[in-house]
Scaffold this motif. Structure first.
Motif, PDB file in Angstrom:
ATOM      1  N   HIS A 187       0.821  -1.215   0.000  1.00 59.48           N
ATOM      2  CA  HIS A 187       0.000   0.000   0.000  1.00 59.48           C
ATOM      3  C   HIS A 187       0.856   1.266   0.000  1.00 59.48           C
ATOM      4  O   HIS A 187       0.389   2.335  -0.412  1.00 59.48           O
ATOM      5  N   LEU A 188       2.109   1.163   0.450  1.00 59.54           N
ATOM      6  CA  LEU A 188       2.980   2.338   0.489  1.00 59.54           C
ATOM      7  C   LEU A 188       3.317   2.854  -0.905  1.00 59.54           C
ATOM      8  O   LEU A 188       3.693   4.018  -1.071  1.00 59.54           O
ATOM      9  N   PHE A 189       3.194   1.988  -1.896  1.00 58.08           N
ATOM     10  CA  PHE A 189       3.618   2.343  -3.248  1.00 58.08           C
ATOM     11  C   PHE A 189       2.474   2.890  -4.096  1.00 58.08           C
ATOM     12  O   PHE A 189       2.683   3.187  -5.282  1.00 58.08           O
ATOM     13  N   ALA A 190       1.312   3.060  -3.508  1.00 61.53           N
ATOM     14  CA  ALA A 190       0.185   3.617  -4.250  1.00 61.53           C
ATOM     15  C   ALA A 190       0.511   5.021  -4.751  1.00 61.53           C
ATOM     16  O   ALA A 190       0.959   5.879  -3.987  1.00 61.53           O
ATOM     17  N   GLY A 191       0.338   5.246  -6.031  1.00 60.79           N
ATOM     18  CA  GLY A 191       0.594   6.555  -6.614  1.00 60.79           C
ATOM     19  C   GLY A 191       2.043   6.842  -6.949  1.00 60.79           C
ATOM     20  O   GLY A 191       2.342   7.891  -7.521  1.00 60.79           O
ATOM     21  N   THR A 192       2.960   5.941  -6.603  1.00 58.73           N
ATOM     22  CA  THR A 192       4.378   6.174  -6.888  1.00 58.73           C
ATOM     23  C   THR A 192       4.745   5.613  -8.262  1.00 58.73           C
ATOM     24  O   THR A 192       4.109   4.691  -8.776  1.00 58.73           O
ATOM     25  N   ALA A 193       5.804   6.170  -8.834  1.00 59.18           N
ATOM     26  CA  ALA A 193       6.281   5.656 -10.112  1.00 59.18           C
ATOM     27  C   ALA A 193       6.782   4.222  -9.970  1.00 59.18           C
ATOM     28  O   ALA A 193       6.545   3.381 -10.846  1.00 59.18           O
ATOM     29  N   SER A 194       7.459   3.916  -8.864  1.00 57.55           N
ATOM     30  CA  SER A 194       7.986   2.565  -8.687  1.00 57.55           C
ATOM     31  C   SER A 194       6.860   1.551  -8.566  1.00 57.55           C
ATOM     32  O   SER A 194       6.959   0.430  -9.101  1.00 57.55           O
ATOM     33  N   GLY A 195       5.777   1.910  -7.881  1.00 57.83           N
ATOM     34  CA  GLY A 195       4.625   1.021  -7.804  1.00 57.83           C
ATOM     35  C   GLY A 195       4.009   0.795  -9.172  1.00 57.83           C
ATOM     36  O   GLY A 195       3.614  -0.337  -9.519  1.00 57.83           O
ATOM     37  N   TYR A 196       3.909   1.857  -9.956  1.00 59.53           N
ATOM     38  CA  TYR A 196       3.342   1.739 -11.307  1.00 59.53           C
ATOM     39  C   TYR A 196       4.203   0.817 -12.157  1.00 59.53           C
ATOM     40  O   TYR A 196       3.695  -0.081 -12.855  1.00 59.53           O
ATOM     41  N   TRP A 197       5.535   0.985 -12.113  1.00 56.53           N
ATOM     42  CA  TRP A 197       6.407   0.148 -12.921  1.00 56.53           C
ATOM     43  C   TRP A 197       6.336  -1.317 -12.490  1.00 56.53           C
ATOM     44  O   TRP A 197       6.327  -2.218 -13.342  1.00 56.53           O
ATOM     45  N   LEU A 198       6.270  -1.561 -11.192  1.00 57.41           N
ATOM     46  CA  LEU A 198       6.172  -2.941 -10.728  1.00 57.41           C
ATOM     47  C   LEU A 198       4.894  -3.597 -11.221  1.00 57.41           C
ATOM     48  O   LEU A 198       4.894  -4.759 -11.655  1.00 57.41           O
ATOM     49  N   GLU A 199       3.785  -2.866 -11.180  1.00 52.78           N
ATOM     50  CA  GLU A 199       2.527  -3.419 -11.695  1.00 52.78           C
ATOM     51  C   GLU A 199       2.621  -3.673 -13.196  1.00 52.78           C
ATOM     52  O   GLU A 199       2.098  -4.673 -13.703  1.00 52.78           O
ATOM     53  N   GLU A 200       3.283  -2.768 -13.911  1.00 48.93           N
ATOM     54  CA  GLU A 200       3.472  -2.964 -15.347  1.00 48.93           C
ATOM     55  C   GLU A 200       4.315  -4.214 -15.621  1.00 48.93           C
ATOM     56  O   GLU A 200       4.017  -4.978 -16.552  1.00 48.93           O
ATOM     57  N   GLU A 201       5.350  -4.432 -14.833  1.00 50.95           N
ATOM     58  CA  GLU A 201       6.193  -5.605 -15.018  1.00 50.95           C
ATOM     59  C   GLU A 201       5.423  -6.886 -14.704  1.00 50.95           C
ATOM     60  O   GLU A 201       5.505  -7.873 -15.452  1.00 50.95           O
ATOM     61  N   LEU A 202       4.699  -6.869 -13.592  1.00 53.94           N
ATOM     62  CA  LEU A 202       3.954  -8.062 -13.209  1.00 53.94           C
ATOM     63  C   LEU A 202       2.913  -8.421 -14.256  1.00 53.94           C
ATOM     64  O   LEU A 202       2.765  -9.586 -14.647  1.00 53.94           O
ATOM     65  N   SER A 203       2.196  -7.415 -14.743  1.00 58.60           N
ATOM     66  CA  SER A 203       1.134  -7.670 -15.705  1.00 58.60           C
ATOM     67  C   SER A 203       1.678  -7.836 -17.119  1.00 58.60           C
ATOM     68  O   SER A 203       1.421  -8.847 -17.784  1.00 58.60           O
ATOM     69  N   GLY A 204       2.430  -6.846 -17.596  1.00 59.33           N
ATOM     70  CA  GLY A 204       2.840  -6.844 -18.988  1.00 59.33           C
ATOM     71  C   GLY A 204       3.911  -7.855 -19.325  1.00 59.33           C
ATOM     72  O   GLY A 204       3.899  -8.434 -20.413  1.00 59.33           O
ATOM     73  N   VAL A 205       4.865  -8.100 -18.430  1.00 52.82           N
ATOM     74  CA  VAL A 205       5.962  -9.015 -18.717  1.00 52.82           C
ATOM     75  C   VAL A 205       5.653 -10.428 -18.241  1.00 52.82           C
ATOM     76  O   VAL A 205       5.898 -11.402 -18.951  1.00 52.82           O
ATOM     77  N   LEU A 206       5.085 -10.525 -17.043  1.00 51.16           N
ATOM     78  CA  LEU A 206       4.880 -11.842 -16.428  1.00 51.16           C
ATOM     79  C   LEU A 206       3.448 -12.352 -16.521  1.00 51.16           C
ATOM     80  O   LEU A 206       3.174 -13.499 -16.147  1.00 51.16           O
ATOM     81  N   GLY A 207       2.528 -11.529 -17.004  1.00 54.50           N
ATOM     82  CA  GLY A 207       1.149 -11.967 -17.166  1.00 54.50           C
ATOM     83  C   GLY A 207       0.413 -12.201 -15.865  1.00 54.50           C
ATOM     84  O   GLY A 207      -0.497 -13.029 -15.795  1.00 54.50           O
ATOM     85  N   ILE A 208       0.787 -11.465 -14.806  1.00 50.85           N
ATOM     86  CA  ILE A 208       0.155 -11.625 -13.492  1.00 50.85           C
ATOM     87  C   ILE A 208      -0.739 -10.423 -13.235  1.00 50.85           C
ATOM     88  O   ILE A 208      -0.256  -9.292 -13.097  1.00 50.85           O
ATOM     89  N   LEU A 260      14.054 -12.284 -23.248  1.00 52.75           N
ATOM     90  CA  LEU A 260      13.314 -11.068 -22.892  1.00 52.75           C
ATOM     91  C   LEU A 260      13.831  -9.870 -23.681  1.00 52.75           C
ATOM     92  O   LEU A 260      13.049  -9.003 -24.095  1.00 52.75           O
ATOM     93  N   PHE A 261      15.127  -9.796 -23.899  1.00 53.68           N
ATOM     94  CA  PHE A 261      15.710  -8.724 -24.706  1.00 53.68           C
ATOM     95  C   PHE A 261      15.045  -8.677 -26.082  1.00 53.68           C
ATOM     96  O   PHE A 261      14.642  -7.609 -26.568  1.00 53.68           O
ATOM     97  N   GLU A 262      14.918  -9.845 -26.694  1.00 51.93           N
ATOM     98  CA  GLU A 262      14.284  -9.904 -28.011  1.00 51.93           C
ATOM     99  C   GLU A 262      12.791  -9.582 -27.913  1.00 51.93           C
ATOM    100  O   GLU A 262      12.255  -8.848 -28.752  1.00 51.93           O
ATOM    101  N   ARG A 263      12.129 -10.110 -26.901  1.00 46.33           N
ATOM    102  CA  ARG A 263      10.689  -9.864 -26.727  1.00 46.33           C
ATOM    103  C   ARG A 263      10.402  -8.390 -26.487  1.00 46.33           C
ATOM    104  O   ARG A 263       9.403  -7.856 -26.980  1.00 46.33           O
ATOM    105  N   PHE A 264      11.263  -7.710 -25.760  1.00 49.13           N
ATOM    106  CA  PHE A 264      11.058  -6.287 -25.477  1.00 49.13           C
ATOM    107  C   PHE A 264      11.271  -5.419 -26.717  1.00 49.13           C
ATOM    108  O   PHE A 264      10.926  -4.243 -26.712  1.00 49.13           O
ATOM    109  N   GLY A 265      11.839  -5.976 -27.764  1.00 50.93           N
ATOM    110  CA  GLY A 265      12.084  -5.196 -28.972  1.00 50.93           C
ATOM    111  C   GLY A 265      13.180  -4.165 -28.784  1.00 50.93           C
ATOM    112  O   GLY A 265      13.085  -3.045 -29.299  1.00 50.93           O
ATOM    113  N   ILE A 266      14.237  -4.538 -28.061  1.00 51.85           N
ATOM    114  CA  ILE A 266      15.324  -3.598 -27.799  1.00 51.85           C
ATOM    115  C   ILE A 266      16.250  -3.534 -29.011  1.00 51.85           C
ATOM    116  O   ILE A 266      16.814  -4.537 -29.440  1.00 51.85           O
TER     117      ILE A 266
END
Length: 464
Positions: free
Chosen positions: A102-123, A153-159
Motif C-alpha cells: 500500500h505504500l507504493f500507491a501513486g508512486t512511479a515505482s509502484g506503477y512500474w512494478l505493476e506494469e512488469e507483473l502484468s505486462g511481462v509476467l502476465g500476473i 526477454l531482450f528480443e521480446r522487449f524489442g530492444i
C-alpha cells in the motif's frame, strides 16, 4: 483471494475525452516501436551469461533502490531485505513487500512494478498479504522458463540498442561475447567517476591501477594518456558515450603547469578540499576535450549528494537509496567548458538534472544556443508521468523538441525497461495531444514529433 485486475489501456492519457482520443492515436503510433536505450545500468553479465534470474525478490526488490528506500523509510531494515550481503529468505523478502504494498500507491515505482507483473509476467492478481505466496510461486515458475531468460526477454522487449555503464578498466569481454548474438546491440558506456574524484573511495588505488593498466608514468600527461587509451578501448567495443555523475557540474580550464602541480598534490594525497574541488572541475573539462577528440557523446548527471547517510553507506554500500538531489548551477559551472568546446563540431553534451528549477532557467536556454548541448530526459526521481509533463512544459517553449535526448530509462531493473519507455511514450502523447487540442500543433506534426522522439532523435543525439 482478490479478483484479477485489468490494466486500463488508456492509462496515463488525459482524462478529457477529446484530448484523450488524440493522445490515444499518438500513442498508437509509437506503442510498438523498438526500444532505443542509450543509457542504463543493466549488468552486461546478465545477457552475456544468459542465466535464469535467481528469484523474484532478487529481481524485483533487492537491487531496486526505488523499492528498498521506501521500505526503509517505513521501518524495514535493509538486512531483512538481503542487502549488504545479509542472509534473507527470498520468500520472506517478497512477503515484506506484499505487507507494505500500500505504500507504493501513486508512486512511479509502484506503477512500474505493476506494469512488469502484468505486462511481462502476465500476473494480474493484485499483490497483497493474501496473494504474496501465490504471486511469488507464479513468478518463480515463469523465471525458470526459457522464454524468460535475459536474452529471450531482450528480443521480446524489442530492444534495438541497450547501453550498459562500465568501469574504465573493464575488459568488456561480455560485450564482445554479445556482438552479433542478439538482434539489437548492447553497448558499453565509459563511466570514469571513480578515477576522476579524489574524494572517492579507494581513489589512490584506482589511480595506480589505471596507470599500470596502460604502463603510463605517474604524471598528469601520463594520467590523461591512460584515460584516453581506456576510452579508445571502449570505442573498439562499440561505446558511443561517456557518463559523468557529479554533485557539482563545475568546470575549470587550467594551464599545463598548474594542472601538473595539482595532479602531483592529488597523487600524493596532500591536496586540500579546494584543490580536490579544482581537480574535479578540471577533469570534467578534460573529459569534454577528449570527447571533442574521440567523438564520444558526453553525458552529465549532476546535482546529487551521494550516500547521504554515512552509516548506511558503510554497512550496505553505494546505490542503496540515500543519494539526495541538491540545487544545481549549470550556467556558471559549465561556462569554461562551453566557452572552449560549446561550438566545437560534432561535440554532443547531454545534461541531466534532478533539480527541476534548472530546466526552464538553465538547461533549455543553454540547449537553445549551444549546438553541442542537448536536454537530457527526466532522470531518476523525475522519470515519472507528472514529472515528464512538467519537464516538457518547462523546456519546449524555449528549445522545442529537437534539442532533447529522447527518453533515457537509466535503470538497473531489466524488466522495467519496457514499462519505463511505455510510460514516457504515454506521457509524451498526453502532452502533444494537449498542444493539438489547443491549436498549437497540427496532428501530423504531433505524430512526426512523437515518432522521432523514440527512434531517430536518440540515435542522432547519441550518434547511433
Amino acid at each position: 483471494m482478490r479478483e484479477p485486475r485489468r490494466r486500463d489501456p488508456d492509462r496515463l492519457l488525459p482524462a478529457d475525452p477529446t484530448t484523450r482520443a488524440v493522445a490515444r492515436e499518438l500513442y498508437r503510433a509509437v506503442a510498438g516501436a523498438p526500444i532505443v536505450s542509450p543509457h542504463g545500468h543493466v549488468p552486461v553479465e546478465w545477457l552475456a551469461e544468459d542465466r535464469a534470474f535467481s528469484d523474484p525478490a532478487d529481481l524485483f526488490i533487492t537491487h531496486d533502490h526505488y523499492v528498498t528506500r521506501l521500505l526503509h523509510a517505513s521501518g524495514v531494515a535493509y538486512a531483512d531485505l538481503g542487502l549488504g550481503g545479509a542472509s534473507a529468505d527470498p520468500r520472506e523478502v517478497w512477503r515484506t513487500l506484499a505487507r507494505h504494498w500500500h505504500l507504493f500507491a501513486g508512486t512511479a515505482s509502484g506503477y512500474w512494478l505493476e506494469e512488469e507483473l502484468s505486462g511481462v509476467l502476465g500476473i494480474d492478481v493484485p499483490l497483497g498479504v493474501e496473494t504474496a505466496d501465490a504471486v511469488y510461486d507464479t513468478i518463480d515458475a515463469r523465471l525458470a522458463q526459457p522464454d524468460f531468460a535475459p536474452r529471450a526477454l531482450f528480443e521480446r522487449f524489442g530492444i534495438e540498442v541497450l547501453a550498459t555503464t562500465d568501469d574504465p578498466l573493464a575488459d568488456l569481454q561480455g560485450h564482445a561475447r554479445l556482438a552479433g548474438a542478439l538482434a539489437g546491440r548492447v553497448l558499453p558506456t565509459f563511466r570514469p567517476d571513480a578515477y576522476l574524484d579524489p574524494d572517492g573511495a579507494d581513489f589512490g588505488q584506482r589511480l595506480e591501477r589505471l596507470l599500470a593498466a596502460e604502463s603510463a608514468p605517474a604524471t598528469f600527461a601520463g594520467y590523461l594518456d591512460a584515460l584516453a587509451a581506456r576510452r579508445a578501448h571502449f570505442i573498439r567495443h562499440g561505446a558511443v558515450s561517456t557518463d559523468h555523475g557529479v554533485e557539482d557540474p563545475a568546470t575549470l580550464d587550467l594551464d599545463e603547469g598548474s594542472a601538473e602541480r595539482l595532479f602531483a598534490a592529488i597523487a600524493a594525497g596532500a591536496a586540500d578540499a579546494d584543490q580536490r574541488r579544482a581537480f574535479r572541475a578540471h577533469m570534467l573539462f578534460q573529459m569534454a576535450r577528449m570527447s571533442v577528440d574521440d567523438g564520444l557523446v558526453m553525458t552529465v548527471h549532476a546535482g546529487v549528494l551521494r550516500n547521504h547517510h554515512t552509516p548506511t553507506a558503510r554497512r550496505f554500500g553505494a546505490d542503496t537509496g540515500h543519494d539526495i538531489p541538491v540545487r544545481t548551477d549549470f550556467v556558471r559551472g559549465l561556462r569554461p567548458l562551453l566557452e572552449r568546446f560549446g561550438t566545437a563540431r560534432d561535440f554532443h553534451l547531454v545534461l541531466f538534472a534532478v533539480d527541476e528549477t534548472v530546466y526552464s532557467r538553465e538547461i533549455a536556454p543553454l540547449a537553445g544556443f549551444y549546438p553541442s548541448v542537448y536536454i537530457g530526459a527526466p532522470w531518476w526521481f523525475l522519470d515519472a508521468p507528472d514529472a515528464i509533463a512538467r519537464f516538457r512544459s518547462a523546456v519546449t517553449e524555449t528549445a522545442g523538441f529537437s534539442r532533447a535526448s529522447g527518453f533515457i530509462d537509466d535503470t538497473r531493473a531489466f524488466l522495467s525497461i519496457p514499462a519505463r519507455h511505455d510510460t514516457a511514450r504515454r506521457a509524451d502523447a498526453a502532452f502533444l495531444a494537449r498542444l493539438v487540442i489547443e491549436g498549437r500543433l497540427d496532428d501530423q506534426d504531433a505524430e512526426r514529433i512523437i515518432v522521432d522522439s523514440v527512434g531517430d532523435q536518440p540515435k542522432r543525439v547519441f550518434k547511433l
